[in-house]
Design a protein around this motif. Structure first.
Motif, PDB file in Angstrom:
ATOM      1  N   TYR A 281       0.838  -1.212   0.000  1.00  0.00           N
ATOM      2  CA  TYR A 281       0.000   0.000   0.000  1.00  0.00           C
ATOM      3  C   TYR A 281       0.871   1.259   0.000  1.00  0.00           C
ATOM      4  CZ  TYR A 281      -2.411   3.850   2.342  1.00  0.00           C
ATOM      5  OH  TYR A 281      -2.876   5.093   2.700  1.00  0.00           O
ATOM      6  N   ARG A 282       1.880   1.304   0.885  1.00  0.00           N
ATOM      7  CA  ARG A 282       2.766   2.473   0.952  1.00  0.00           C
ATOM      8  C   ARG A 282       3.543   2.648  -0.353  1.00  0.00           C
ATOM      9  NH1 ARG A 282       1.474   6.276   3.549  1.00  0.00           N
ATOM     10  NH2 ARG A 282       3.590   7.052   3.288  1.00  0.00           N
ATOM     11  N   ARG A 283       3.931   1.527  -0.955  1.00  0.00           N
ATOM     12  CA  ARG A 283       4.645   1.578  -2.232  1.00  0.00           C
ATOM     13  C   ARG A 283       3.755   2.181  -3.317  1.00  0.00           C
ATOM     14  NH1 ARG A 283       8.833   2.350  -5.503  1.00  0.00           N
ATOM     15  NH2 ARG A 283       9.103   0.776  -7.123  1.00  0.00           N
ATOM     16  N   TYR A 284       2.487   1.772  -3.330  1.00  0.00           N
ATOM     17  CA  TYR A 284       1.555   2.326  -4.312  1.00  0.00           C
ATOM     18  C   TYR A 284       1.344   3.824  -4.098  1.00  0.00           C
ATOM     19  CZ  TYR A 284       0.154  -2.257  -6.193  1.00  0.00           C
ATOM     20  OH  TYR A 284       0.127  -3.482  -6.817  1.00  0.00           O
ATOM     21  N   VAL A 285       1.225   4.247  -2.849  1.00  0.00           N
ATOM     22  CA  VAL A 285       1.082   5.685  -2.559  1.00  0.00           C
ATOM     23  C   VAL A 285       2.281   6.453  -3.102  1.00  0.00           C
ATOM     24  CG1 VAL A 285       1.032   7.420  -0.721  1.00  0.00           C
ATOM     25  CG2 VAL A 285      -0.401   5.376  -0.542  1.00  0.00           C
ATOM     26  N   SER A 286       3.468   5.936  -2.849  1.00  0.00           N
ATOM     27  CA  SER A 286       4.698   6.584  -3.313  1.00  0.00           C
ATOM     28  C   SER A 286       4.744   6.661  -4.832  1.00  0.00           C
ATOM     29  CB  SER A 286       5.913   5.799  -2.792  1.00  0.00           C
ATOM     30  OG  SER A 286       7.112   6.333  -3.309  1.00  0.00           O
ATOM     31  N   ILE A 287       4.354   5.572  -5.503  1.00  0.00           N
ATOM     32  CA  ILE A 287       4.359   5.541  -6.974  1.00  0.00           C
ATOM     33  C   ILE A 287       3.369   6.551  -7.537  1.00  0.00           C
ATOM     34  CG2 ILE A 287       3.747   4.137  -8.979  1.00  0.00           C
ATOM     35  CD1 ILE A 287       4.826   1.701  -7.403  1.00  0.00           C
ATOM     36  N   LYS A 289       2.163   9.288  -6.180  1.00  0.00           N
ATOM     37  CA  LYS A 289       2.635  10.656  -5.969  1.00  0.00           C
ATOM     38  C   LYS A 289       3.750  11.005  -6.947  1.00  0.00           C
ATOM     39  CE  LYS A 289       1.395  11.201  -1.093  1.00  0.00           C
ATOM     40  NZ  LYS A 289       1.887  11.398   0.291  1.00  0.00           N
ATOM     41  N   GLU A 290       4.603  10.050  -7.243  1.00  0.00           N
ATOM     42  CA  GLU A 290       5.727  10.292  -8.149  1.00  0.00           C
ATOM     43  C   GLU A 290       5.262  10.421  -9.602  1.00  0.00           C
ATOM     44  OE1 GLU A 290       9.762   8.000  -9.721  1.00  0.00           O
ATOM     45  OE2 GLU A 290       8.819   7.384  -7.838  1.00  0.00           O
ATOM     46  N   VAL A 291       4.378   9.525 -10.034  1.00  0.00           N
ATOM     47  CA  VAL A 291       3.919   9.523 -11.431  1.00  0.00           C
ATOM     48  C   VAL A 291       2.879  10.612 -11.684  1.00  0.00           C
ATOM     49  CG1 VAL A 291       2.722   8.143 -13.186  1.00  0.00           C
ATOM     50  CG2 VAL A 291       4.428   7.071 -11.710  1.00  0.00           C
ATOM     51  N   ASN A 292       2.016  10.871 -10.692  1.00  0.00           N
ATOM     52  CA  ASN A 292       0.932  11.847 -10.810  1.00  0.00           C
ATOM     53  C   ASN A 292       0.057  11.539 -12.031  1.00  0.00           C
ATOM     54  OD1 ASN A 292      -0.641  14.102 -10.211  1.00  0.00           O
ATOM     55  ND2 ASN A 292       0.622  15.455 -11.485  1.00  0.00           N
ATOM     56  N   PRO A 293      -0.553  10.342 -12.079  1.00  0.00           N
ATOM     57  CA  PRO A 293      -1.331   9.945 -13.253  1.00  0.00           C
ATOM     58  C   PRO A 293      -2.703  10.599 -13.296  1.00  0.00           C
ATOM     59  CG  PRO A 293      -1.486   8.267 -11.575  1.00  0.00           C
ATOM     60  CD  PRO A 293      -0.545   9.318 -11.033  1.00  0.00           C
ATOM     61  N   VAL A 294      -3.297  10.629 -14.477  1.00  0.00           N
ATOM     62  CA  VAL A 294      -4.667  11.119 -14.610  1.00  0.00           C
ATOM     63  C   VAL A 294      -5.642  10.044 -14.134  1.00  0.00           C
ATOM     64  CG1 VAL A 294      -4.966  10.339 -17.011  1.00  0.00           C
ATOM     65  CG2 VAL A 294      -6.325  12.236 -16.152  1.00  0.00           C
ATOM     66  N   VAL A 295      -5.216   8.775 -14.222  1.00  0.00           N
ATOM     67  CA  VAL A 295      -6.058   7.669 -13.782  1.00  0.00           C
ATOM     68  C   VAL A 295      -5.160   6.478 -13.476  1.00  0.00           C
ATOM     69  CG1 VAL A 295      -6.425   6.789 -16.134  1.00  0.00           C
ATOM     70  CG2 VAL A 295      -8.108   6.274 -14.352  1.00  0.00           C
ATOM     71  N   VAL A 296      -5.630   5.641 -12.554  1.00  0.00           N
ATOM     72  CA  VAL A 296      -4.931   4.393 -12.217  1.00  0.00           C
ATOM     73  C   VAL A 296      -5.845   3.230 -12.592  1.00  0.00           C
ATOM     74  CG1 VAL A 296      -3.955   2.966 -10.381  1.00  0.00           C
ATOM     75  CG2 VAL A 296      -3.605   5.440 -10.355  1.00  0.00           C
ATOM     76  N   LEU A 297      -5.308   2.264 -13.344  1.00  0.00           N
ATOM     77  CA  LEU A 297      -6.025   1.043 -13.691  1.00  0.00           C
ATOM     78  C   LEU A 297      -5.398  -0.106 -12.909  1.00  0.00           C
ATOM     79  CD1 LEU A 297      -5.997   1.406 -17.606  1.00  0.00           C
ATOM     80  CD2 LEU A 297      -7.526   2.517 -15.965  1.00  0.00           C
ATOM     81  N   SER A 298      -6.210  -1.056 -12.476  1.00  0.00           N
ATOM     82  CA  SER A 298      -5.633  -2.186 -11.737  1.00  0.00           C
ATOM     83  C   SER A 298      -6.359  -3.478 -12.063  1.00  0.00           C
ATOM     84  CB  SER A 298      -5.684  -1.923 -10.227  1.00  0.00           C
ATOM     85  OG  SER A 298      -7.020  -2.009  -9.758  1.00  0.00           O
ATOM     86  N   TYR A 299      -5.644  -4.581 -11.827  1.00  0.00           N
ATOM     87  CA  TYR A 299      -6.165  -5.918 -12.094  1.00  0.00           C
ATOM     88  C   TYR A 299      -5.726  -6.865 -10.977  1.00  0.00           C
ATOM     89  CZ  TYR A 299      -6.521  -3.849 -16.736  1.00  0.00           C
ATOM     90  OH  TYR A 299      -6.808  -3.006 -17.786  1.00  0.00           O
ATOM     91  N   THR A 300      -6.548  -7.824 -10.655  1.00  0.00           N
ATOM     92  CA  THR A 300      -6.358  -8.851  -9.620  1.00  0.00           C
ATOM     93  C   THR A 300      -6.480  -8.253  -8.212  1.00  0.00           C
ATOM     94  OG1 THR A 300      -3.923  -8.750  -9.534  1.00  0.00           O
ATOM     95  CG2 THR A 300      -4.919 -10.218 -11.174  1.00  0.00           C
ATOM     96  N   ALA A 312      -7.362   6.543  -3.280  1.00  0.00           N
ATOM     97  CA  ALA A 312      -8.275   7.333  -2.436  1.00  0.00           C
ATOM     98  C   ALA A 312      -7.486   8.340  -1.606  1.00  0.00           C
ATOM     99  CB  ALA A 312      -9.087   6.414  -1.526  1.00  0.00           C
ATOM    100  N   LYS A 313      -6.360   7.896  -1.078  1.00  0.00           N
ATOM    101  CA  LYS A 313      -5.526   8.793  -0.283  1.00  0.00           C
ATOM    102  C   LYS A 313      -4.942   9.916  -1.148  1.00  0.00           C
ATOM    103  CE  LYS A 313      -1.326   8.965   2.580  1.00  0.00           C
ATOM    104  NZ  LYS A 313      -1.952   9.790   3.629  1.00  0.00           N
ATOM    105  N   CYS A 314      -4.534   9.564  -2.369  1.00  0.00           N
ATOM    106  CA  CYS A 314      -3.886  10.544  -3.258  1.00  0.00           C
ATOM    107  C   CYS A 314      -4.892  11.320  -4.100  1.00  0.00           C
ATOM    108  CB  CYS A 314      -2.890   9.832  -4.167  1.00  0.00           C
ATOM    109  SG  CYS A 314      -1.530   9.021  -3.294  1.00  0.00           S
ATOM    110  N   LYS A 315      -6.183  10.965  -3.990  1.00  0.00           N
ATOM    111  CA  LYS A 315      -7.259  11.649  -4.718  1.00  0.00           C
ATOM    112  C   LYS A 315      -7.037  11.583  -6.225  1.00  0.00           C
ATOM    113  CE  LYS A 315      -8.232  14.766  -0.853  1.00  0.00           C
ATOM    114  NZ  LYS A 315      -8.337  16.156  -0.382  1.00  0.00           N
TER     115      LYS A 315
END
Length: 576
Positions: A281-287, A289-300, A312-315
């Motif tokens: 979870y912390r790794r994802y938050v860090s990523i 914040k670093e990438v600053n994407p317009v959207v995040v897609l996920s699978y599994t 949700a934390k990074c809005k």
């Protein structure tokens, strides 16, 4: 051109609106005079040239006027050209100018335009005199029939990131809804937008997509290679930068060669250590914040849950894909309750959830998870250009294939039992296994291969050509989102035999393109296999062709790709 017909209430409000403009602009000039002086000094010290910048703009009824702004660009900037038409506009913006633009303080001198009557506090932003495309679009909505404003409805709904047709439509909506309460809404919306610095892009109208980044979270490189490669290709074609967060694997190189950015992320797919999961979870938050994407897609499961919590934390907008709910939701008790709470927490601010079957959708709905935000898609779809109909041959016997991860929940136990039983009855049938083998089954597969019961081929990078060597795909899985191996087999003109569960039964028509059987029942599987063997060669071939027709109609991968692109476009343009 559409001539605006103001309502009686709007006709009463217009002179009141003008009085409010005069009163507030006078107050603004008086109370903001210290700030004016500070900004004037800063601009003069920062760069050569005048403090104020005058530009010819289009006002009410398309009459032109000179609009005032604080100068934010160098004096050698091309005149009368919108920022979005400049090549590399950043090179012309001064240091103070960047601050003024981000805070919208460069617009303050327009208070004098408001006092003079050229502009209003709220209204469509004034177009440049030579912005014929915007002026023409506004004509369609009557948006040139009111005084332009310091801010307006389009400004708080996207500002620089809006394309011209969208901006003009929003300006027309402002004219239609013109009134005191709507002006108040625009006013306070402007305050919040300025504080958040929403929609500010050096490059102006409709140019945001160039800077858009899409972050994809997966737990295994083959997950994105086999089922999402075409989506990644389409995103790149559409101008998005694609970032992939995954453990490193051989397929990652394919994506980096395409131009994707790879972020090595360790994911313990089957681990239940809460500290390891918290680290993910912390790794994802860090990523994020670093990438600053317009959207995040996920699978599994883990990327969906911990990626959802991180977004949700990074809005940041989030679109998970439910490829299957796993064994936890098949049971009752503490584990089910825990998983349900985790999904509810992770998806509380989700943009939408792609679900691959109605049973998964019903689970989320019945547990009050992301209610009303589901999008039902046909699994991962099939690339019909890659998986083509292969010639059907039985010259060297009938070959069955189990395609998937070799694990209990994929029904490998039932498949092996059926193979062992039927090999004693039929001399011309063969059972194959394709896929990554869990450690628990390595010795067993090796032993059965030595006995001639099965042939294990390991994980195959691309099954497309392999389908030419098999006659039927068998999947006794316990739970699926949508069984991709069955769809690929059907697309290749092969009949399928699968457990009668959601995620499998949708891939075939009973007795037409395949056979179903009771899940976790090896005898039922043996019965289905016998039924298939009782058919003639021509009947088996026709079943495969019927499967191809079904996949072409219902499971084309382009359906899934277009669903993603539509949702991402809505996010990019701020459409709910």
């Amino acid at each position: 051109m559409q001539q605006t017909q103001f309502s009686p209430m709007q006709k009463i409000y217009l002179p009141i609106k003008r009085f409010i403009d005069i009163f507030l602009s006078l107050l603004g000039i008086i109370f903001l005079s210290p700030l004016f002086i500070i900004l004037c000094i800063a601009i003069k010290v920062d760069s050569r040239g005048a403090i104020f910048f005058k530009q010819k703009r289009v006002g009410i009824d398309k009459k032109t006027f000179m609009m005032y702004k604080f100068r934010t660009m160098r004096i050698d900037t091309p005149k009368d050209m919108p920022t979005h038409l400049l090549t590399n506009p950043e090179q012309y913006i001064t240091k103070v100018g960047k601050i003024l633009r981000k805070t919208s303080l460069d617009e303050l001198p327009q208070i004098f335009n408001i006092l003079k009557g050229d502009m209003s506090i709220i209204g469509p932003r004034p177009a440049l005199w030579n912005q014929d495309d915007l002026i023409a679009e506004r004509d369609k909505y009557g948006a040139n029939d009111v005084r332009p404003g310091l801010s307006g409805w389009a400004q708080i709904n996207g500002r620089d990131e809006l394309e011209i047709p969208v901006k003009a439509r929003l300006d027309g909506e402002y004219v239609r809804r013109l009134g005191f309460l709507f002006d108040l809404r625009c006013f306070f919306g402007t305050v919040f937008s300025v504080l958040r610095q929403d929609g500010v892009v050096e490059g102006g109208t409709g140019e945001m997509k160039k800077n858009h980044r899409v972050l994809i979270l997966v737990n295994l490189d083959i997950t994105i290679y086999k089922f999402r490669k075409e989506l990644v290709e389409r995103l790149i074609q559409e101008g998005y930068e694609v970032y992939i967060s995954s453990p490193y694997g051989e397929f990652i190189d394919v994506f980096t060669e395409m131009g994707c950015k790879f972020i090595d992320t360790k994911v313990e797919r089957h681990g239940k250590n809460p500290m390891k999961d918290y680290q993910l979870y912390r790794r994802y938050v860090s990523i994020i914040k670093e990438v600053n994407p317009v959207v995040v897609l996920s699978y599994t499961i883990k990327p969906n849950i911990y990626g959802g919590m991180a977004t949700a934390k990074c809005k940041v907008p989030f679109i998970p894909n439910i490829t299957g709910l796993g064994s936890a939701v098949q049971k009752s008790g503490i584990l089910l309750s825990l998983v349900t709470v985790m999904y509810r927490t992770a998806f509380r601010k989700v943009h939408c959830v792609f679900v691959q079957n109605k049973e998964n959708q019903n689970y989320f709905s019945s547990h009050n998870i992301a209610v009303g935000k589901y999008r039902l898609i046909p699994g991962s779809g099939v690339n019909l250009n890659h998986y083509i109909v292969r010639p059907y041959k039985e010259d060297h016997g009938i070959h069955f294939a189990f395609i998937g991860r070799v694990m209990r929940e994929k029904g490998i136990e039932e498949y092996l039992e059926a193979a062992y039983a039927l090999k004693k009855e039929y001399s011309n049938i063969y059972f194959h296994v394709y896929g990554f083998c869990e450690e628990a089954y390595e010795d067993r597969l090796k032993k059965l291969q030595e006995q001639g019961v099965i042939q294990y081929h390991g994980m195959v990078k691309d099954m497309a050509e392999v389908f030419e060597t098999i006659n039927c795909s068998v999947l006794p899985s316990y739970h699926e989102g949508m069984a991709n191996s069955l769809l690929e087999a059907a697309a290749s003109g092969r009949p399928v035999i699968a457990s009668n569960i959601t995620g499998c039964r949708e891939t075939f028509d009973e007795g037409v393109s395949g056979f179903g059987f009771q899940v976790k029942d090896s005898r039922a599987l043996i019965g289905a296999l016998r039924k298939f063997l009782s058919l003639t060669t021509e009947e088996r071939q026709q079943m495969g062709l019927a499967g191809r027709k079904k996949v072409e109609t219902e499971f084309d991968r382009n359906i899934v790709i277009n669903a993603y692109i539509n949702e991402i476009e809505h996010i990019s343009k701020g459409v709910k």
